[in-house]
Design a protein around this motif. Structure first.
Motif, PDB file in Angstrom:
ATOM      1  N   TYR A 453     -26.838 -50.844 -31.956  1.00 51.54           N
ATOM      2  CA  TYR A 453     -27.199 -50.600 -30.564  1.00 51.54           C
ATOM      3  C   TYR A 453     -26.214 -49.628 -29.921  1.00 51.54           C
ATOM      4  O   TYR A 453     -25.011 -49.680 -30.162  1.00 51.54           O
ATOM      5  N   LYS A 454     -26.748 -48.695 -29.131  1.00 56.06           N
ATOM      6  CA  LYS A 454     -26.008 -47.647 -28.407  1.00 56.06           C
ATOM      7  C   LYS A 454     -25.402 -46.590 -29.334  1.00 56.06           C
ATOM      8  O   LYS A 454     -24.687 -45.709 -28.881  1.00 56.06           O
ATOM      9  N   THR A 518     -30.002 -52.231 -26.112  1.00 50.74           N
ATOM     10  CA  THR A 518     -30.061 -53.699 -26.151  1.00 50.74           C
ATOM     11  C   THR A 518     -31.248 -54.163 -26.989  1.00 50.74           C
ATOM     12  O   THR A 518     -32.243 -53.446 -27.154  1.00 50.74           O
ATOM     13  N   GLU A 520     -33.298 -56.296 -25.990  1.00 52.25           N
ATOM     14  CA  GLU A 520     -34.420 -56.450 -25.056  1.00 52.25           C
ATOM     15  C   GLU A 520     -35.270 -55.182 -25.038  1.00 52.25           C
ATOM     16  O   GLU A 520     -36.490 -55.237 -24.878  1.00 52.25           O
TER      17      GLU A 520
END
Length: 546
Positions: A453-454, A518, A520
């Motif tokens: 993530y990121k 994320t 999500e």
């Protein structure tokens, strides 16, 4: 002079015909891949090995493909025959491998796990509480857990969650949800959802089949049923928001069967809440009493209407639009460009055996970000030759084509009716696959296809010319059945400008991007990464968020 005018007129007619034919090429084309895969593709899922799992139901009668003799032992199957009702299809070479399903998968649901395993749940009869697993490998076959669900689930919907679990929502006589697989005490709990009871078609239909379920960027669930929607905190089992009723008096879920997509999430833009705005699009369907009338032989025209709702807005309202064609049982497929393909279906009637008429052969594409008049967001594409009615499916392939199969509006396999059982699969080539268009080619991804993530990534790609507009998209593989592609999701990555490359790998250009921030936004698992240059996508490369 008259002869000269005749020649000029003839030339004009020929030129018009030439340009009409030329323009038609830009509206996509169809190609038959396999006249028969042996079964009717009621359910369809793409795996990270680029093979497609398809199945119908185990009590459909004799199929046109047999299981290997070693899997035909008496007592293994529900019946004593040796017919397969599930296959693995390889679009690259069109090979078909029969698979073994022991329990009835009729009108079931599914999703792809973060490990690339197809998790498939529910069905009819002996299959209504079964959870099945298919792991992609050369010799793998279905594994079945006969007690994988708390309650029977027939016509339910699935969605992968940020924690890697799958939520199973609704089904026949089930106004509840639960989680699979059952690895913790909370997974054993059955959670009631009165919204599903409240939004039934009518007292004549005491169920709410295949609700549209989408994961919101805030981690909650957007759930739509017939003409209403809620935002559900599934952890606390609490409805945290109710949305306005969709105008028009049209029912959108089975058997009135419209379709729905979560429109592309632009990860470079954020709302005041700190995550991207999110919109759903719901199209097609028919009046609530159409099913009852179809049972009496009266086929009511389907709806042209679509509703678009930005459900993360402070005061969301439905924006209504109209498709060029009336449509029920249409599949809505997110294309790598961010456009929406609407394909398959009928112009009259409802879902169900012999409950519809007038097949809609023309797909349309909806371009959500066009700023001109709403009617111009739709383009009509080249028509199919094969009607795809009840129990038809569609799925995006990694090369950008759309695989189309199924259609069995009959009780069992029937090849002699007006709309016979369809065992073929074909590919639709969207307009971006026109041979006149320059297509990017991904050369490499650094630091690799395993993403965090990121994480910043660099994508090298070749192109005959420098594209004027370049962006990166990630598409999750879905599970498609009954006009709803469960777990379908497209992310437009936060990306930087394109630069020319002198990399030793020989790529012409490099674009920098960032993985979703994320779970999500993007639950862990497999995605297809595309470079889109001037609205033409590359072939997709499988990446995995871990």
């Amino acid at each position: 002079m008259a002869e000269q005018r005749s020649v000029s007129l003839l030339m004009a007619i020929c030129l018009c015909f030439y340009f009409a034919q030329g323009n038609q090429a830009y509206e996509g084309k169809w190609k038959l891949l396999k006249k028969s895969i042996g079964i009717s593709a009621m359910h369809m899922a793409l795996l990270p090995n680029n093979k497609v799992i398809m199945f119908d139901r185990s009590n459909f009668g004799p199929s046109n493909i047999s299981l290997p003799q070693r899997k035909c032992q008496k007592g293994i199957l529900l019946s004593t025959d040796c017919y397969a009702h599930s296959v693995e299809f390889d679009p690259s070479n069109r090979n078909v491998r029969p698979l073994t399903i022991l329990t009835d998968t009729w009108c079931s649901s599914g999703a792809l796990s973060q490990d690339g395993v197809l998790i498939q749940s529910g069905g009819s009869g002996a299959g209504e509480r079964v959870v099945r697993y298919f792991k992609p490998c050369v010799e793998c076959d279905w594994a079945e857990d006969p007690n994988g669900l708390n309650v029977p689930r027939w016509y339910a919907s699935n969605q992968i969650l940020p924690n890697g679990k799958t939520i199973v929502v609704g089904g026949r006589f089930q106004f509840s949800y639960e989680f699979i697989p059952k690895t913790s005490p909370s997974d054993q709990i059955l959670y009631q959802l009165p919204f599903l009871r409240e939004t039934r078609h009518s007292a004549m239909i005491p169920n709410n089949f295949y609700p549209f379920v989408h994961l919101s960027p805030d981690g909650n669930l957007f759930i739509f049923a017939n003409d209403r929607a809620i935002l559900l905190d599934y952890i606390k089992n609490k409805v945290i928001r109710k949305f306005p009723v969709m105008p028009g008096g049209v029912s959108r879920n089975y058997p009135s069967t419209g379709s729905s997509v979560l429109l592309p999430l632009n990860l470079s833009g954020k709302s005041n809440a700190g995550f991207p705005e999110a919109e759903v699009l719901v199209c097609g369907g028919t009046l609530p009493d159409s099913n009852a009338k179809a049972a009496m032989g009266v086929f009511i025209p389907a709806s042209k209407s679509c509703g678009r709702l930005r459900f993360t807005a402070e005061n969301p309202t439905w924006e209504m639009e109209e498709m060029p064609r009336k449509r029920v049982m249409g599949d809505m497929i997110l294309l790598p460009t961010g456009d929406v393909l609407i394909i398959n279906g009928a112009a009259k009637g409802t879902a169900g055996w012999n409950m519809a008429s007038e097949p809609v052969l023309h797909p349309v594409v909806y371009r959500p970000w066009r700023n001109n008049a709403k009617a111009d967001r739709f383009d009509i594409l080249s028509p199919a030759d094969i009607p795809r009615l009840y129990h038809s499916t569609a799925h995006l392939l990694s090369d950008g084509r759309v695989l189309v199969g199924g259609s069995n509006p009959n009780w069992n396999y029937n090849f002699s009716t007006v709309h016979p059982t369809e065992l073929s699969v074909e590919a639709f080539y969207p307009p971006y696959l026109s041979p006149t268009k320059s297509r990017p080619l991904i050369s490499w991804i650094k630091p690799g296809v395993e993403l965090g993530y990121k994480q910043k990534i660099n994508v090298g790609f070749k192109s005959k010319k420098r594209p004027g507009k370049v962006y990166l998209t990630m598409v999750s593989p879905s599970f498609t059945t009954h006009s709803f592609a469960m777990n379908q999701r497209l992310l437009v990555l936060d990306a930087g400008p394109v630069v020319e490359s002198e990399n030793s790998a020989g790529s012409n250009f490099v674009v920098e991007g960032f993985a979703p921030a994320t779970p999500e936004l993007a639950p862990a698992g497999y995605y297809l990464l595309f470079v889109v240059g001037d609205d033409v996508p590359s072939r997709g490369t499988w990446v995995r968020i871990k």
